[in-house]
Design an enzyme around this catalytic site. Structure first.
Site, PDB file in Angstrom:
ATOM      1  N   GLU A 187       0.858  -1.196   0.000  1.00 40.55           N
ATOM      2  CA  GLU A 187       0.000   0.000   0.000  1.00 40.55           C
ATOM      3  C   GLU A 187       0.891   1.242   0.000  1.00 40.55           C
ATOM      4  OE1 GLU A 187      -3.402   0.954  -0.151  1.00 40.55           O
ATOM      5  OE2 GLU A 187      -2.355   2.881  -0.159  1.00 40.55           O
ATOM      6  N   HIS A 217     -42.382  -4.713  16.599  1.00 34.21           N
ATOM      7  CA  HIS A 217     -43.083  -3.427  16.643  1.00 34.21           C
ATOM      8  C   HIS A 217     -42.635  -2.657  17.896  1.00 34.21           C
ATOM      9  CE1 HIS A 217     -46.276  -0.510  16.178  1.00 34.21           C
ATOM     10  NE2 HIS A 217     -46.545  -0.651  17.480  1.00 34.21           N
TER      11      HIS A 217
HETATM   12  C1  LIG Z   1     -16.601  10.539  -0.904  1.00 36.76           C
HETATM   13  C2  LIG Z   1     -16.820   9.069  -1.134  1.00 36.76           C
HETATM   14  C3  LIG Z   1     -17.785   8.402  -0.398  1.00 36.76           C
HETATM   15  C4  LIG Z   1     -17.978   7.047  -0.581  1.00 36.76           C
HETATM   16  N1  LIG Z   1     -18.950   6.430   0.161  1.00 36.76           N
HETATM   17  C5  LIG Z   1     -19.164   5.109   0.004  1.00 36.76           C
HETATM   18  C6  LIG Z   1     -20.136   4.439   0.796  1.00 36.76           C
HETATM   19  O1  LIG Z   1     -20.799   5.036   1.645  1.00 36.76           O
HETATM   20  N2  LIG Z   1     -20.297   3.102   0.609  1.00 36.76           N
HETATM   21  C7  LIG Z   1     -19.578   2.410  -0.329  1.00 36.76           C
HETATM   22  O2  LIG Z   1     -19.764   1.195  -0.463  1.00 36.76           O
HETATM   23  N3  LIG Z   1     -18.647   3.025  -1.095  1.00 36.76           N
HETATM   24  C8  LIG Z   1     -18.431   4.347  -0.953  1.00 36.76           C
HETATM   25  N4  LIG Z   1     -17.455   4.961  -1.700  1.00 36.76           N
HETATM   26  C9  LIG Z   1     -16.720   4.158  -2.692  1.00 36.76           C
HETATM   27  C10 LIG Z   1     -15.627   3.324  -2.016  1.00 36.76           C
HETATM   28  O3  LIG Z   1     -14.775   4.178  -1.295  1.00 36.76           O
HETATM   29  C11 LIG Z   1     -14.841   2.550  -3.061  1.00 36.76           C
HETATM   30  O4  LIG Z   1     -15.745   1.809  -3.854  1.00 36.76           O
HETATM   31  C12 LIG Z   1     -13.860   1.587  -2.434  1.00 36.76           C
HETATM   32  O5  LIG Z   1     -12.936   2.271  -1.619  1.00 36.76           O
HETATM   33  C13 LIG Z   1     -13.097   0.806  -3.509  1.00 36.76           C
HETATM   34  O6  LIG Z   1     -12.209  -0.066  -2.894  1.00 36.76           O
HETATM   35  P1  LIG Z   1     -10.878  -0.561  -3.625  1.00 36.76           P
HETATM   36  O7  LIG Z   1     -10.205  -1.479  -2.657  1.00 36.76           O
HETATM   37  O8  LIG Z   1     -11.186  -1.063  -4.968  1.00 36.76           O
HETATM   38  O9  LIG Z   1      -9.998   0.745  -3.857  1.00 36.76           O
HETATM   39  P2  LIG Z   1      -9.468   1.867  -2.857  1.00 36.76           P
HETATM   40  O10 LIG Z   1     -10.270   1.935  -1.634  1.00 36.76           O
HETATM   41  O11 LIG Z   1      -9.328   3.092  -3.673  1.00 36.76           O
HETATM   42  O12 LIG Z   1      -8.024   1.338  -2.435  1.00 36.76           O
HETATM   43  C14 LIG Z   1      -6.988   1.233  -3.355  1.00 36.76           C
HETATM   44  C15 LIG Z   1      -5.670   1.420  -2.637  1.00 36.76           C
HETATM   45  O13 LIG Z   1      -4.611   1.074  -3.525  1.00 36.76           O
HETATM   46  C16 LIG Z   1      -3.512   1.938  -3.274  1.00 36.76           C
HETATM   47  N5  LIG Z   1      -2.656   1.942  -4.455  1.00 36.76           N
HETATM   48  C17 LIG Z   1      -2.924   2.405  -5.696  1.00 36.76           C
HETATM   49  N6  LIG Z   1      -1.885   2.204  -6.522  1.00 36.76           N
HETATM   50  C18 LIG Z   1      -0.909   1.616  -5.786  1.00 36.76           C
HETATM   51  C19 LIG Z   1       0.404   1.165  -6.066  1.00 36.76           C
HETATM   52  N7  LIG Z   1       0.936   1.274  -7.284  1.00 36.76           N
HETATM   53  N8  LIG Z   1       1.109   0.596  -5.079  1.00 36.76           N
HETATM   54  C20 LIG Z   1       0.600   0.469  -3.818  1.00 36.76           C
HETATM   55  N9  LIG Z   1      -0.656   0.893  -3.506  1.00 36.76           N
HETATM   56  C21 LIG Z   1      -1.401   1.443  -4.472  1.00 36.76           C
HETATM   57  C22 LIG Z   1      -4.190   3.274  -3.004  1.00 36.76           C
HETATM   58  O14 LIG Z   1      -3.332   4.114  -2.266  1.00 36.76           O
HETATM   59  C23 LIG Z   1      -5.420   2.859  -2.212  1.00 36.76           C
HETATM   60  O15 LIG Z   1      -5.193   2.916  -0.825  1.00 36.76           O
HETATM   61  C24 LIG Z   1     -17.212   6.318  -1.531  1.00 36.76           C
HETATM   62  C25 LIG Z   1     -16.216   6.987  -2.257  1.00 36.76           C
HETATM   63  C26 LIG Z   1     -16.028   8.334  -2.067  1.00 36.76           C
HETATM   64  C27 LIG Z   1     -14.954   9.021  -2.854  1.00 36.76           C
END
Ligand SMILES: Cc1cc2nc3c(=O)[nH]c(=O)nc-3n(C[C@H](O)[C@H](O)[C@H](O)COP(=O)(O)OP(=O)(O)OC[C@H]3O[C@@H](n4cnc5c(N)ncnc54)[C@H](O)[C@@H]3O)c2cc1C
Length: 477
Positions: free
Chosen positions: A32, A456
């Site tokens: 990460e 309820h």
């Molecule tokens: C404002 C906001 C509110 C949201 N609210 C909700 C909600 O209420 N409910 C819900 O279900 N979803 C919500 N989401 C969406 C949710 O956050 C995402 O769908 C979810 O985080 C996706 O998970 P992921 O593991 O695919 O990616 P991410 O959570 O984006 O994690 C990916 C990680 O990979 C790391 N990374 C990237 N490239 C590299 C690399 N080359 N080397 C090492 N690390 C790397 C990044 O730093 C990051 O930490 C929200 C999003 C936003 C922006």
């Protein structure tokens, strides 16, 4: 010897995938580059819901008199304290994830990962050290980041993304939100409750214009926005923004995406605001990952292409979560389920993800939640269906808690009564939807729901009432 699996990204997709792979006997490293928990914990779900919780509390304090309470001094927003609470919770959760990974025997490596070719990657740590790593299997979970839009360059100060909106140091007196989708609408309610004058500009013809969101829910959210003095415009786009005298002049015109524009939608509009918040979507975090070294295919917008088992074009490599783009579902709980499926497939399984019963949860005020088909989708699919809705105000518990806005709607198959979709707007909709998800997932009928005894007085009774209505034997509906 155990299989060596590397996971890139420790968001809700990556860290859950890592745990599942370790449970199945793999030797797992999750890499990460930022913070454990990814967007969800640090820039998304959790911080936005912390802000929403305070905003909602404040709204409730404003109504204290209705509940027979008198607040002696005015309740004020202490933004520094609010942000400190947010930081504390996020940090605690982040540490919990690290503890969890260590307990589950997953190695956590802080650094930026880059694929160097088949079965090799390099992780570069923040202090410049790099580690070469061999992998037998790889899970790509790098997630996404806020997308900008032409004419609106994000500067992190005046023109901001959701990342900055979650760390505001002052509530702007006025803010224009570009995009009336999930994130834009959630922020509109939060910022309005905290004291900002809010305007939302949406390019399509309704707020929350997602195919999964019922049109009635959009209408009710629009009505509630008006009650909170949030202005919104649909069928409009922001053409450009000019900075003058410390403020922003926003030029708004008709949307090229809109159909059947009315005359009033064609005239240009200018508004002056302190800040602009851009919520028009996300971009994949694929640059610099070295995907080309193993020939991972991207679609025309840069999202990774994976098959039903989440496998990409290179053997033993899987992709999960946001990086698969809007063709799938960009939600934290979906990323976690995909992560588990990918880990199992890497360890010899053959899992696919069932996207037919994914709950959508929108934390507006009131909340919106959905699962399965909308009426429009049922109609477009040529299904013989019926749709029955009951107002939240008919439920005793809603009256008790003083939150009577909203409705639940069940879309069911005519004849059999099989539940095809559930759409709730109202208090705790995002919790209540769990029953709808189970109903859609297991093929329940409205009779099954109606004959399931609900406690309820609870908000969950709205599901029974709506099911009764679908059986033409309404009690309170
Ligand atoms: C404002 C906001 C509110 C949201 N609210 C909700 C909600 O209420 N409910 C819900 O279900 N979803 C919500 N989401 C969406 C949710 O956050 C995402 O769908 C979810 O985080 C996706 O998970 P992921 O593991 O695919 O990616 P991410 O959570 O984006 O994690 C990916 C990680 O990979 C790391 N990374 C990237 N490239 C590299 C690399 N080359 N080397 C090492 N690390 C790397 C990044 O730093 C990051 O930490 C929200 C999003 C936003 C922006």
């Amino acid at each position: 010897m155990s299989k060596k699996i590397a996971v890139i990204g420790a968001g809700p997709g990556g860290y859950v995938a890592a745990i599942r792979a370790a449970q199945l006997g793999a030797e797992v490293t999750v890499i990460e580059r930022d913070k454990p928990g990814g967007t969800c914990l640090n820039w998304g779900c959790i911080p936005s819901k912390i802000l929403k919780t305070s905003a909602e509390l404040l709204e409730n304090f404003r109504r204290a008199g209705e509940f027979g309470l008198s607040v002696e001094n005015q309740v004020r927003v202490d933004l520094a304290a609010l942000m400190a609470r947010k930081r504390r919770i996020v940090e605690t959760q982040g540490k919990e994830i690290l503890n969890l990974l260590s307990y589950k025997k997953v190695r956590y490596l802080e650094g930026t990962a880059r694929i160097e070719g088949p079965h090799r990657l390099v992780a570069e740590s923040p202090d410049g050290r790099s580690e070469d790593m061999a992998w037998d299997g790889l899970i790509l979970a790098p997630g996404s980041r806020p997308a900008g839009v032409s004419g609106l360059p994000l500067d992190g100060r005046k023109i901001i993304s959701s990342n900055e909106a979650l760390s505001l140091q002052a509530i702007p007196s006025s803010i224009l939100i570009v995009g009336g989708g999930v994130i834009g609408c959630e922020f509109a309610f939060i910022l309005a409750a905290l004291g900002a004058e809010v305007i939302v500009v949406e390019a399509l013809s309704r707020l929350l214009p997602l195919p999964s969101v019922d049109e009635d829910c959009s209408k009710i959210i629009g009505r509630e926005m008006k009650k909170m003095r949030i202005k919104f415009m649909v069928n409009r786009i922001v053409d450009r923004v000019e900075e003058a005298g410390g403020r922003l002049r926003v030029f708004i015109g008709p949307s090229p995406l809109a159909q059947d524009l009315k005359r009033k939608d064609l005239s240009p509009v200018e508004v002056d605001v302190d800040q602009v918040l851009v919520c028009i979507g996300r971009r994949p975090n694929t640059d610099g990952l070295g995907l080309e070294t193993i020939g991972v295919r991207l679609d025309e917008r840069g999202w990774i292409v994976a098959d039903d088992r989440l496998a990409v074009d290179f053997p033993e490599v899987y992709a999960i979560g946001d990086v698969l783009g809007p063709q799938r579902v960009m939600l934290a709980h979906v990323a976690s389920v995909e992560g588990q499926a990918a880990a199992e497939n890497l360890m010899g399984g053959n899992r696919t993800v069932d996207y037919s019963a994914v709950p959508g949860a929108i934390f507006t005020m009131p909340e919106v939640a959905d699962v399965g088909l909308t009426e429009t989708q049922a109609r477009e699919q040529g299904l013989d269906y019926r749709a029955d809705a009951v107002n939240v105000r008919n439920i005793g518990k809603a009256q008790v808690i003083g939150q009577i806005v909203g409705q639940a709607k069940i879309v069911s198959e005519a004849g059999t009564g099989r539940v095809l979709g559930v759409h709730i707007v109202g208090p705790h909709a995002t919790d209540l939807i769990a029953e709808g998800v189970l109903a859609v997932k297991t093929g329940c009928t409205v009779r099954d729901l109606a004959e399931t005894i609900h406690a309820h007085p609870t908000l969950a009774e709205i599901m029974v009432e709506t099911a009764y209505k679908a059986l033409d034997r309404s009690v309170h509906g």
